[in-house]
Design a protein around this motif. Sequence first.
Motif, short mmCIF file in Angstrom:
data_model
loop_
_atom_site.label_atom_id
_atom_site.label_comp_id
_atom_site.label_asym_id
_atom_site.label_seq_id
_atom_site.Cartn_x
_atom_site.Cartn_y
_atom_site.Cartn_z
N MET A 90 -11.79 -12.34 -3.96
CA MET A 90 -11.18 -11.01 -4.02
C MET A 90 -9.67 -11.16 -4.13
O MET A 90 -9.06 -11.94 -3.39
CB MET A 90 -11.53 -10.22 -2.75
N ASN A 91 -9.07 -10.44 -5.05
CA ASN A 91 -7.62 -10.47 -5.23
C ASN A 91 -6.96 -9.45 -4.31
O ASN A 91 -7.33 -8.28 -4.30
CB ASN A 91 -7.26 -10.12 -6.69
N VAL A 92 -6.00 -9.92 -3.52
CA VAL A 92 -5.27 -9.05 -2.61
C VAL A 92 -4.00 -8.57 -3.31
O VAL A 92 -3.27 -9.35 -3.93
CB VAL A 92 -4.91 -9.79 -1.30
N LEU A 93 -3.72 -7.28 -3.23
CA LEU A 93 -2.54 -6.73 -3.87
C LEU A 93 -1.28 -7.16 -3.14
O LEU A 93 -1.20 -7.06 -1.92
CB LEU A 93 -2.60 -5.20 -3.86
N ASP A 94 -0.30 -7.66 -3.89
CA ASP A 94 1.02 -7.85 -3.29
C ASP A 94 1.81 -6.55 -3.47
O ASP A 94 1.32 -5.57 -4.03
CB ASP A 94 1.75 -9.05 -3.90
N LYS A 95 3.03 -6.54 -2.98
CA LYS A 95 3.83 -5.32 -3.00
C LYS A 95 4.05 -4.80 -4.41
O LYS A 95 3.93 -3.59 -4.67
CB LYS A 95 5.17 -5.56 -2.31
N ASP A 96 4.37 -5.69 -5.34
CA ASP A 96 4.64 -5.28 -6.72
C ASP A 96 3.38 -4.73 -7.40
O ASP A 96 3.43 -3.72 -8.11
CB ASP A 96 5.21 -6.44 -7.52
N MET A 97 2.25 -5.42 -7.19
CA MET A 97 1.01 -4.96 -7.80
C MET A 97 0.58 -3.61 -7.23
O MET A 97 0.10 -2.74 -7.95
CB MET A 97 -0.09 -6.00 -7.57
N ALA A 98 0.77 -3.44 -5.92
CA ALA A 98 0.41 -2.17 -5.29
C ALA A 98 1.26 -1.03 -5.86
O ALA A 98 0.75 0.07 -6.13
CB ALA A 98 0.58 -2.28 -3.78
N GLN A 99 2.55 -1.29 -6.04
CA GLN A 99 3.43 -0.26 -6.59
C GLN A 99 3.08 0.05 -8.04
O GLN A 99 3.09 1.22 -8.46
CB GLN A 99 4.89 -0.71 -6.49
N MET A 100 2.73 -0.97 -8.79
CA MET A 100 2.34 -0.76 -10.19
C MET A 100 1.08 0.10 -10.28
O MET A 100 0.99 1.03 -11.11
CB MET A 100 2.10 -2.11 -10.88
N LEU A 101 0.12 -0.19 -9.42
CA LEU A 101 -1.11 0.59 -9.41
C LEU A 101 -0.85 2.02 -8.96
O LEU A 101 -1.38 2.98 -9.53
CB LEU A 101 -2.14 -0.08 -8.50
N THR A 102 -0.02 2.18 -7.95
CA THR A 102 0.34 3.52 -7.47
C THR A 102 1.00 4.33 -8.58
O THR A 102 0.66 5.51 -8.79
CB THR A 102 1.29 3.41 -6.27
N ASP A 103 1.93 3.73 -9.29
CA ASP A 103 2.61 4.42 -10.38
C ASP A 103 1.65 4.78 -11.50
O ASP A 103 1.75 5.86 -12.12
CB ASP A 103 3.75 3.55 -10.93
#
Length: 341
Positions: A1-14
């Motif tokens: 399972m891939n865990v979201l880092d801060k940048d990936m989480a923000q990209m997905l949120t956007d």
Amino acid sequence: MNVLDKDMAQMLTDSVAAYGRGPLADNHVDALHAQGWLQCSLPESVGGLGFGPDAAAIIAGGLARIGRAEPVSATYLAARLLALVAPESPVARHLGEDGWLVSLVHTGDITFRDGRPTGTARHVHLAKTCLVVADGTLFALPFEAADATMETRVDGTRLATLKLDGLSGEHLADGAALDTALRQVLAETRLVIAAELLAHIDVMLDLTLEHLRTRQQFGQSLGHFQALQHKVVDLYGQALVSRAVLDAAIARAAAGLAPDDLDRAACRARARVNDTAMDMAKGAIQMFGAMGITEESPLAPHIKRVLALVPWLGTSAEMRRHYASIGRVLIQTPSEKDTTA
């Protein structure tokens, strides 16, 4: 399972926020699949993204703000189980590559007789394929082959009661590994549902604050009345605490928790968010006055969705009973336990 880092989480949120700002697609489910969100928990080999509850929570929460989160949580429940016990199965591939919806049935009076499921499955989300867990076995069945009776929930979503007698299906998994995976998936999905609920809480709070600022009574805005100020501050405080509890639980779940610890984290967060969602709905209706219970009120779709979600996979009372049955609280990741042993 891939865990979201801060940048990936923000990209997905956007990305989810941008989808919400755009015109609504004619076929919402196809659009969600095209974005990769419905199949996000499946492995990349079958068209997924390999994500876990942290990504699903962002997707469900973002879409909830525009009232379009269905069927993210229900699909995550089924897809995540496939990812854990049957990641290369045809069912997983159909979901990941073809956009077939999959729903999971894990409760009811279903048993297997002569290798076929027998019984009735209730409150089943509409899908192309139905995953049935009974007697320690996971089968995939064609949804349309079952004798279905439809019902409509308060939020307008449709569920089915399925009579499964005599249907044949595809055996996917069984044994202790299935039991462990199902326990994990149920806990994770409770967190995803809580994330959707929290988004509805935020929207109802924003709508209420705007109403208090703009609605006039006795020559001044409602927000000038101290009793209403105290009420809305209490609700705001509950929302902050719920977010803190839920964010911590999702982060720990994504990092990998032992089964008991994951159950505790999910039960604690879900009970807290359930209570806050109901309090927020009641408080918003109270401060909106008679307008708050009308179909035309902007609160209406969020309140209806809250009423539909709160009982699903565990009311607050059920979550607290389950939490108490597990025993002493010990929230650690497996890696932390290894280093402290």
